[in-house]
Design a protein around this motif. Structure first.
Motif, PDB file in Angstrom:
ATOM      1  N   ILE A   1      61.732 -16.916  -5.099  1.00 12.59           N
ATOM      2  CA  ILE A   1      62.166 -18.248  -4.479  1.00 12.59           C
ATOM      3  C   ILE A   1      62.931 -17.844  -3.793  1.00 12.59           C
ATOM      4  O   ILE A   1      63.828 -16.455  -4.047  1.00 12.59           O
ATOM      5  N   GLY A   2      63.969 -17.695  -2.637  1.00 14.33           N
ATOM      6  CA  GLY A   2      64.571 -17.471  -1.913  1.00 14.33           C
ATOM      7  C   GLY A   2      65.766 -18.551  -1.388  1.00 14.33           C
ATOM      8  O   GLY A   2      65.648 -19.687  -1.936  1.00 14.33           O
ATOM      9  N   VAL A   3      67.218 -17.944  -1.211  1.00 15.62           N
ATOM     10  CA  VAL A   3      68.280 -18.589  -0.815  1.00 15.62           C
ATOM     11  C   VAL A   3      67.847 -19.233   0.768  1.00 15.62           C
ATOM     12  O   VAL A   3      67.014 -18.486   1.061  1.00 15.62           O
ATOM     13  N   TRP A   4      68.488 -20.487   0.543  1.00 16.31           N
ATOM     14  CA  TRP A   4      67.984 -20.900   2.119  1.00 16.31           C
ATOM     15  C   TRP A   4      67.952 -20.019   3.563  1.00 16.31           C
ATOM     16  O   TRP A   4      68.044 -20.635   4.163  1.00 16.31           O
TER      17      TRP A   4
ATOM     18  N   GLY B   1      64.788 -18.841   3.708  1.00 16.95           N
ATOM     19  CA  GLY B   1      63.434 -20.137   4.046  1.00 16.95           C
ATOM     20  C   GLY B   1      63.494 -20.157   5.354  1.00 16.95           C
ATOM     21  O   GLY B   1      63.271 -21.724   6.104  1.00 16.95           O
ATOM     22  N   HIS B   2      62.467 -19.220   6.204  1.00 13.37           N
ATOM     23  CA  HIS B   2      62.335 -19.800   7.807  1.00 13.37           C
ATOM     24  C   HIS B   2      61.410 -19.953   8.016  1.00 13.37           C
ATOM     25  O   HIS B   2      60.446 -18.701   7.217  1.00 13.37           O
ATOM     26  N   ASP B   3      60.481 -20.910   8.927  1.00 15.79           N
ATOM     27  CA  ASP B   3      59.808 -21.126   8.813  1.00 15.79           C
ATOM     28  C   ASP B   3      58.970 -20.219   9.908  1.00 15.79           C
ATOM     29  O   ASP B   3      57.649 -19.337   8.927  1.00 15.79           O
ATOM     30  N   ALA B   4      59.869 -19.355  10.484  1.00 14.91           N
ATOM     31  CA  ALA B   4      58.302 -18.718  11.240  1.00 14.91           C
ATOM     32  C   ALA B   4      58.341 -17.057  10.641  1.00 14.91           C
ATOM     33  O   ALA B   4      57.258 -16.583  10.278  1.00 14.91           O
ATOM     34  N   ASP B   5      58.779 -16.828   9.698  1.00 13.58           N
ATOM     35  CA  ASP B   5      58.865 -15.332   8.421  1.00 13.58           C
ATOM     36  C   ASP B   5      57.135 -15.909   7.214  1.00 13.58           C
ATOM     37  O   ASP B   5      56.928 -14.999   7.411  1.00 13.58           O
ATOM     38  N   LEU B   6      56.922 -17.628   7.323  1.00 16.20           N
ATOM     39  CA  LEU B   6      55.795 -18.052   6.543  1.00 16.20           C
ATOM     40  C   LEU B   6      55.159 -17.541   6.577  1.00 16.20           C
ATOM     41  O   LEU B   6      53.999 -17.224   7.078  1.00 16.20           O
TER      42      LEU B   6
ATOM     43  N   LYS C   1      58.849 -20.693  -2.670  1.00 16.47           N
ATOM     44  CA  LYS C   1      59.812 -21.528  -2.176  1.00 16.47           C
ATOM     45  C   LYS C   1      61.063 -20.980  -1.732  1.00 16.47           C
ATOM     46  O   LYS C   1      61.840 -19.662  -1.473  1.00 16.47           O
ATOM     47  N   SER C   2      62.191 -22.243  -1.718  1.00 23.04           N
ATOM     48  CA  SER C   2      63.465 -21.913  -0.462  1.00 23.04           C
ATOM     49  C   SER C   2      64.431 -22.964  -1.299  1.00 23.04           C
ATOM     50  O   SER C   2      63.832 -23.694  -0.478  1.00 23.04           O
ATOM     51  N   ILE C   3      65.702 -22.614  -1.833  1.00 22.79           N
ATOM     52  CA  ILE C   3      66.489 -23.467  -2.167  1.00 22.79           C
ATOM     53  C   ILE C   3      67.375 -24.006  -1.084  1.00 22.79           C
ATOM     54  O   ILE C   3      67.705 -22.757   0.074  1.00 22.79           O
TER      55      ILE C   3
ATOM     56  N   LYS D   1      61.491 -27.730  15.407  1.00 28.35           N
ATOM     57  CA  LYS D   1      60.757 -29.033  14.377  1.00 28.35           C
ATOM     58  C   LYS D   1      60.994 -27.763  13.387  1.00 28.35           C
ATOM     59  O   LYS D   1      61.105 -28.310  11.684  1.00 28.35           O
ATOM     60  N   GLY D   2      61.861 -26.884  13.056  1.00 31.74           N
ATOM     61  CA  GLY D   2      61.684 -25.606  12.027  1.00 31.74           C
ATOM     62  C   GLY D   2      63.461 -26.263  11.300  1.00 31.74           C
ATOM     63  O   GLY D   2      64.085 -26.526  12.011  1.00 31.74           O
ATOM     64  N   VAL D   3      63.036 -25.309  10.141  1.00 37.26           N
ATOM     65  CA  VAL D   3      64.803 -25.259   9.254  1.00 37.26           C
ATOM     66  C   VAL D   3      65.468 -25.608  10.254  1.00 37.26           C
ATOM     67  O   VAL D   3      66.691 -25.441   9.934  1.00 37.26           O
TER      68      VAL D   3
END
Length: 432
Positions: free
Chosen positions: A249-252, A255-260, A271-273, A306-308
């Motif tokens: 689980i990562g911090v916010w 939680g980057h779309d491009a990394d995943l 997961k990412s809060i 579209k990303g976070v």
């Protein structure tokens, strides 16, 4: 009136009008980082922030009829360059946006002297929540200790914490160390073991040593406080070493779309809060398309939008814009000062109804600030990578304020004492 006096009066009025017209600007510089090791995460955030302000300028004529000058000063995420940018822009700025915990900590002592609000949404020094001590600093709408609290709360609800081992994989930087005091306190209270595993700036893309330690420790969970290239490096290593992604689980900011997307389906379960979330049907995006994208005024693209992180950039600029609007309405002054903006940021009330009016339904939980509370503690959602995108996997979570507030107050008092004489707001109390 003689011809001479009529001409003199006309000249004086013209000069006044010209001065007023020139002065009609809200200077809100952003200490951006579109270059350097963290550029991959900085670019979508900066694009979202800039596009929101461009939309307000083009759609509404600015905020309260005054155009926003959203000038960027490039820091490359360097603390030294960040301080230089702050000094360069502070003369006419009504706010500073440091965009780094390291820069924030360097600028923080200057805020009392320069009297310019620091706006650090979701980052910076967690005790900045205490508005009685940090009169000019705001980490609205959630602090790092809020994030740590929500992560622990989620783990407690989904398997428990007592007797568990958590590897805390973090950037070896002020940002990465920020949640350690809270995690150490909670480890003692909740009966779990925390194993700090730092990642140096030069090790971000090669974390073999850190993941070898994780394999030896065999933790139940990995909590990641990563940023930029560190995130992609950690997620890639986790997949390579076959660490169960559902237990990471990562911090916010991790939680980057491009990394995943680098690992795709193999990253499913990570997961990412998050205190923000994209809403593709939000009216604000349609307005940005019309007033910014179609006018050729964006640096973004359809995929990024579209990303976070791009959407979080929109929310961040909304927070600033609402602070300005609140100040304008209260002081009945369109071109607000830094001091007036501080009042506006202290009196935010972002309700569900207001989010609907702004066309940002569901993009951030409602929150309010006050003289004493400069964070707002909005809470957030646990999100999960499903192989293609982040989805919500929890209801709205709220941080444990009972465990956080005493630590905020203690660390704020400790900071003030270490930096004495430190002015505090005597008129502000915890009930304000």
């Amino acid at each position: 009136m003689t011809r001479f006096t009529r001409l003199a009066a006309a000249a004086a009025l013209g000069a006044l009008m010209g001065t007023t017209a020139m002065a009609q600007e809200l200077f809100t510089p952003n200490l951006a980082y579109r270059t350097g090791p963290f550029a991959a995460t900085g670019i979508p955030l900066m694009n979202g922030q800039a596009d929101y302000m461009t939309m307000l300028n083009n759609r509404d004529g600015g905020i309260g009829g005054v155009k926003v000058n959203f000038e960027e000063c490039e820091t490359g995420y360097s603390t030294e360059k960040g301080v230089e940018c702050y000094e360069k822009t502070k003369g006419k700025a009504i706010v500073t946006q440091p965009w780094s915990t390291g820069i924030t900590l360097q600028v923080l002592p200057k805020s009392n002297v320069d009297e310019i609000p620091i706006l650090a949404p979701g980052y910076g020094f967690s005790p900045m929540a205490d508005g009685t001590v940090f009169q000019w600093a705001f980490n609205t709408p959630s602090s790092y200790w809020d994030g740590a609290s929500m992560i622990l709360q989620y783990l407690e609800q989904n398997g428990g914490l007592d007797g568990k081992k958590i590897a805390f994989l973090h950037l070896d930087h002020p940002y990465g160390k920020e949640p350690i005091p809270y995690l150490e306190q909670q480890a003692e209270e909740k009966g779990f073991e925390m194993v700090p595993i730092p990642v140096g700036l030069k090790e971000m893309q090669n974390q073999s040593a850190q993941w070898l330690q994780i394999r030896r420790e065999r933790p139940d969970y990995v909590v990641m406080w990563g940023w930029g290239a560190m995130n992609a490096g950690a997620i890639t290593e986790a997949v390579k070493t076959k660490f169960p992604m559902e237990n990471m689980i990562g911090v916010w900011w991790a939680g980057h779309d491009a990394d995943l997307k680098i690992v795709g389906e193999e990253g499913a379960g990570y997961k990412s809060i998050s205190w923000s979330f994209p809403n593709p049907d939000a009216p604000v995006l349609a307005d940005i398309q019309k007033h910014v994208v179609d006018e050729g005024l964006t640096q973004s693209n359809a995929e990024e939008m579209k990303g976070v992180f791009y959407n979080r950039g929109l929310v961040i600029s909304m927070i600033l814009a609402e602070g300005i609007r609140t100040a304008q309405e209260h002081f009945e002054e369109p071109e607000v000062s830094a001091e007036q903006l501080r009042w506006g940021l202290e009196n935010l009330n972002i309700t569900e109804a207001r989010l609907d009016e702004l066309g940002m339904t569901g993009m951030v939980p409602p929150f309010a600030t006050s003289c004493a509370d400069h964070t707002g503690h909005s809470g957030g959602w646990m999100t999960e990578w499903d192989g293609e995108k982040f989805v919500k996997v929890s209801d709205h979570l709220m941080p444990d304020s009972e465990s956080i507030r005493p630590l905020e107050e203690a660390k704020a008092a400790e900071y003030a004492e270490a930096n004495a004489p430190w002015p505090v707001n005597e008129e502000c109390s915890a009930t304000n």
